[in-house]
Design a protein around this motif. Structure first.
Motif, PDB file in Angstrom:
ATOM      1  N   GLN A   7       0.853  -1.189   0.000  1.00  0.00           N
ATOM      2  CA  GLN A   7       0.000   0.000   0.000  1.00  0.00           C
ATOM      3  C   GLN A   7       0.887   1.235   0.000  1.00  0.00           C
ATOM      4  N   ASP A   8       0.329   2.319  -0.513  1.00  0.00           N
ATOM      5  CA  ASP A   8       1.045   3.580  -0.529  1.00  0.00           C
ATOM      6  C   ASP A   8       0.023   4.702  -0.402  1.00  0.00           C
ATOM      7  N   HIS A   9       0.514   5.864  -0.031  1.00  0.00           N
ATOM      8  CA  HIS A   9      -0.351   6.984   0.298  1.00  0.00           C
ATOM      9  C   HIS A   9       0.294   8.267  -0.222  1.00  0.00           C
ATOM     10  N   LEU A  10      -0.535   9.163  -0.754  1.00  0.00           N
ATOM     11  CA  LEU A  10      -0.050  10.458  -1.238  1.00  0.00           C
ATOM     12  C   LEU A  10      -1.078  11.511  -0.862  1.00  0.00           C
ATOM     13  N   THR A  11      -0.598  12.630  -0.363  1.00  0.00           N
ATOM     14  CA  THR A  11      -1.456  13.777  -0.094  1.00  0.00           C
ATOM     15  C   THR A  11      -0.923  14.946  -0.910  1.00  0.00           C
ATOM     16  N   VAL A  12      -1.815  15.564  -1.697  1.00  0.00           N
ATOM     17  CA  VAL A  12      -1.434  16.713  -2.522  1.00  0.00           C
ATOM     18  C   VAL A  12      -2.467  17.817  -2.334  1.00  0.00           C
ATOM     19  N   SER A  77      -4.092   0.433  -2.432  1.00  0.00           N
ATOM     20  CA  SER A  77      -4.008  -0.803  -1.656  1.00  0.00           C
ATOM     21  C   SER A  77      -4.016  -1.963  -2.633  1.00  0.00           C
ATOM     22  N   LEU A  78      -2.894  -2.662  -2.693  1.00  0.00           N
ATOM     23  CA  LEU A  78      -2.781  -3.830  -3.557  1.00  0.00           C
ATOM     24  C   LEU A  78      -3.038  -5.077  -2.731  1.00  0.00           C
ATOM     25  N   TRP A  79      -4.016  -5.843  -3.156  1.00  0.00           N
ATOM     26  CA  TRP A  79      -4.332  -7.123  -2.554  1.00  0.00           C
ATOM     27  C   TRP A  79      -3.875  -8.200  -3.528  1.00  0.00           C
ATOM     28  N   VAL A  80      -3.927  -9.436  -3.122  1.00  0.00           N
ATOM     29  CA  VAL A  80      -3.519 -10.527  -4.006  1.00  0.00           C
ATOM     30  C   VAL A  80      -4.353 -10.530  -5.279  1.00  0.00           C
ATOM     31  N   ASP A  81      -5.640 -10.212  -5.157  1.00  0.00           N
ATOM     32  CA  ASP A  81      -6.554 -10.340  -6.297  1.00  0.00           C
ATOM     33  C   ASP A  81      -7.050  -9.024  -6.882  1.00  0.00           C
ATOM     34  N   ARG A  82      -6.680  -7.870  -6.272  1.00  0.00           N
ATOM     35  CA  ARG A  82      -7.255  -6.608  -6.742  1.00  0.00           C
ATOM     36  C   ARG A  82      -6.400  -5.414  -6.315  1.00  0.00           C
TER      37      ARG A  82
END
Length: 147
Positions: A7-12, A77-82
């Motif tokens: 997972q990763d997060h960005l605020t702009v 958010s990267l899951w195994v299936d999505r």
């Protein structure tokens, strides 16, 4: 139970000039995590386009009456299936289902972004959170048959 892989997060800030930064951030995440997990270039291109539309809608519509310093928060958010893309804004809530889809061969001055996002994604939700922000959730499954 499926677990989150990455997972990763960005605020702009709410500024269309930052769209290239948002897209470059997504491309970096894609190169690091998605391509090695079976996501095609075509899927990644469409997801980046959906992210760009969601960000643009937040700036142009949700934050129209708000100062440009207003934050837009994005989480991948990267899951195994999505892959799940969440975009939070501080605008007034609205129901995107009330935006008519463009009819073939006709022109309208808005609604193409929502049409595109709904076509690219397997699942789209736009709702008000308890913290008085709106969250656009775009879900895309790795395999087309899973939705």
């Amino acid at each position: 139970m499926l677990t989150k892989v990455q997972q990763d997060h960005l605020t702009v800030k709410s500024d269309l000039k930052l769209q290239s930064q948002v897209q470059q951030w997504f491309e970096k995440f894609s190169q690091q995590h998605l391509t090695q997990n079976g996501w095609s270039d075509s899927q990644l291109y469409r997801l980046n386009l959906a992210l760009a539309e969601g960000f643009t809608n937040a700036v142009r519509h949700a934050h129209l009456a708000l100062p440009p310093e207003t934050d837009i928060e994005i989480r991948l958010s990267l899951w195994v299936d999505r892959l799940e893309i969440r975009i939070w804004d501080y605008g007034q809530p609205f129901n995107p289902d009330n935006i008519p889809e463009p009819k073939p061969g006709t022109l309208q001055d808005h609604g193409y972004g929502w049409f595109l996002i709904r076509r690219v994604a397997d699942h789209v939700i736009y709702e008000r959170d308890s913290d008085h922000r709106n969250c656009l959730l775009i879900v895309k499954y790795l395999l087309e048959s899973q939705h």
